[in-house]
Design a protein around this motif. Structure first.
Motif, PDB file in Angstrom:
ATOM      1  N   PHE A  77      23.301  46.182  19.985  1.00  0.00           N
ATOM      2  CA  PHE A  77      23.973  45.192  19.151  1.00  0.00           C
ATOM      3  C   PHE A  77      22.990  44.289  18.400  1.00  0.00           C
ATOM      4  O   PHE A  77      23.328  43.747  17.348  1.00  0.00           O
ATOM      5  CB  PHE A  77      24.938  44.368  20.006  1.00  0.00           C
ATOM      6  CG  PHE A  77      26.146  45.168  20.417  1.00  0.00           C
ATOM      7  CD1 PHE A  77      27.057  45.599  19.474  1.00  0.00           C
ATOM      8  CD2 PHE A  77      26.326  45.529  21.740  1.00  0.00           C
ATOM      9  CE1 PHE A  77      28.140  46.356  19.841  1.00  0.00           C
ATOM     10  CE2 PHE A  77      27.415  46.286  22.120  1.00  0.00           C
ATOM     11  CZ  PHE A  77      28.327  46.712  21.161  1.00  0.00           C
ATOM     12  N   ASP A  81      23.316  43.846  14.361  1.00  0.00           N
ATOM     13  CA  ASP A  81      23.292  42.545  13.692  1.00  0.00           C
ATOM     14  C   ASP A  81      22.175  42.471  12.646  1.00  0.00           C
ATOM     15  O   ASP A  81      22.338  41.864  11.581  1.00  0.00           O
ATOM     16  CB  ASP A  81      23.102  41.420  14.720  1.00  0.00           C
ATOM     17  CG  ASP A  81      24.344  41.200  15.563  1.00  0.00           C
ATOM     18  OD1 ASP A  81      25.429  41.602  15.098  1.00  0.00           O
ATOM     19  OD2 ASP A  81      24.226  40.640  16.665  1.00  0.00           O
ATOM     20  N   ARG A 144      33.851  42.046  17.204  1.00  0.00           N
ATOM     21  CA  ARG A 144      32.443  42.262  16.862  1.00  0.00           C
ATOM     22  C   ARG A 144      32.226  41.977  15.376  1.00  0.00           C
ATOM     23  O   ARG A 144      33.183  41.892  14.598  1.00  0.00           O
ATOM     24  CB  ARG A 144      32.050  43.718  17.153  1.00  0.00           C
ATOM     25  CG  ARG A 144      32.171  44.122  18.613  1.00  0.00           C
ATOM     26  CD  ARG A 144      31.119  43.424  19.444  1.00  0.00           C
ATOM     27  NE  ARG A 144      31.085  43.933  20.797  1.00  0.00           N
ATOM     28  CZ  ARG A 144      30.293  43.479  21.749  1.00  0.00           C
ATOM     29  NH1 ARG A 144      29.454  42.493  21.465  1.00  0.00           N
ATOM     30  NH2 ARG A 144      30.316  43.984  22.954  1.00  0.00           N
ATOM     31  N   SER A 149      35.613  46.227  19.543  1.00  0.00           N
ATOM     32  CA  SER A 149      35.227  47.092  20.657  1.00  0.00           C
ATOM     33  C   SER A 149      36.407  47.181  21.628  1.00  0.00           C
ATOM     34  O   SER A 149      37.033  46.174  21.942  1.00  0.00           O
ATOM     35  CB  SER A 149      33.991  46.516  21.367  1.00  0.00           C
ATOM     36  OG  SER A 149      33.694  47.239  22.538  1.00  0.00           O
TER      37      SER A 149
END
Length: 222
Positions: A77, A81, A144, A149
């Protein structure tokens, strides 16, 4: 092509790369590809993934596979990002979701994982209001940057039957999140991703590819 058309068609590219769509869906995807250069590019990348999966050995998938390292979630993640800051997160997230769908279909099983390794304190449990007798299901969703998710556990669906997981918008339209093959009395645990913000989703559901009636359905907003 509109953004919604591309978003819907890209959710089918993984199945198309494996030649697993029905004739009507295949024709619709192909018609879209004829006029969409970006989707054609993504399909070429997914075909490379599909080709590599032919080398996979399903016999090596065990009932209790080793869990991923604890650093995996943070690494994944963080990378997503970073891609968002470079204004590429949309395309990256769709590729990740489509590649995950390719893996589930090609191997023919859903790898059972410990869902606690993936869920964060921001995940929200949901309650299924539509659920057949003998079927036990639980789920949680998490918003998210790239969409939603979904963690789903299911026990009791007929073994060997394929099921589709989706998020439903307030207008009744659906965004696919993936598919799985039921294991009967064996608990199936899945971590899925869909490029639809949780704020735009009204419900989480499960149905068969041939019948749109929800077998499992949970409202996301009270």
């Amino acid at each position: 092509m509109t953004a919604d058309q591309c978003q819907h068609m890209r959710s089918l590219l993984g199945m198309h790369a494996l030649h697993r769509l029905d004739p009507a869906a295949t024709a619709a995807v192909q018609a879209h590809l004829d006029g969409c250069r970006q989707c054609r590019t993504e399909l070429r990348e997914l075909r490379g993934v599909a080709g590599a999966l032919r080398l996979a050995d399903p016999d090596r998938v065990t009932d209790e596979p080793a869990g991923p390292p604890t650093s995996l979630r943070t690494a994944v993640f963080t990378a997503v990002d970073h891609e968002r800051r470079r204004q590429r997160v949309g395309r990256t997230a769709r590729l990740v979701a489509a590649a995950a769908a390719v893996l589930i279909v090609a191997v023919g099983v859903v790898v059972v994982v410990s869902s606690q390794r993936f869920l964060s304190t921001d995940s929200q449990p949901v309650a299924f209001t539509t659920q057949p007798a003998g079927v036990h299901a639980s789920a949680s969703v998490e918003n998210r940057n790239w969409g939603t998710s979904v963690a789903l556990d299911v026990t009791g669906l007929p073994q060997g039957q394929r099921y589709a997981v989706w998020l439903e918008r307030p207008d009744g339209s659906r965004m696919p999140a993936g598919s799985f093959i039921a294991g009967g009395d064996k608990k199936m645990s899945m971590q899925l991703a869909v490029g639809l913000p949780m704020s735009e989703a009204a419900a989480l559901g499960v149905s068969t590819p041939t019948d749109q009636s929800p077998i499992l359905r949970a409202p996301l907003h009270s």
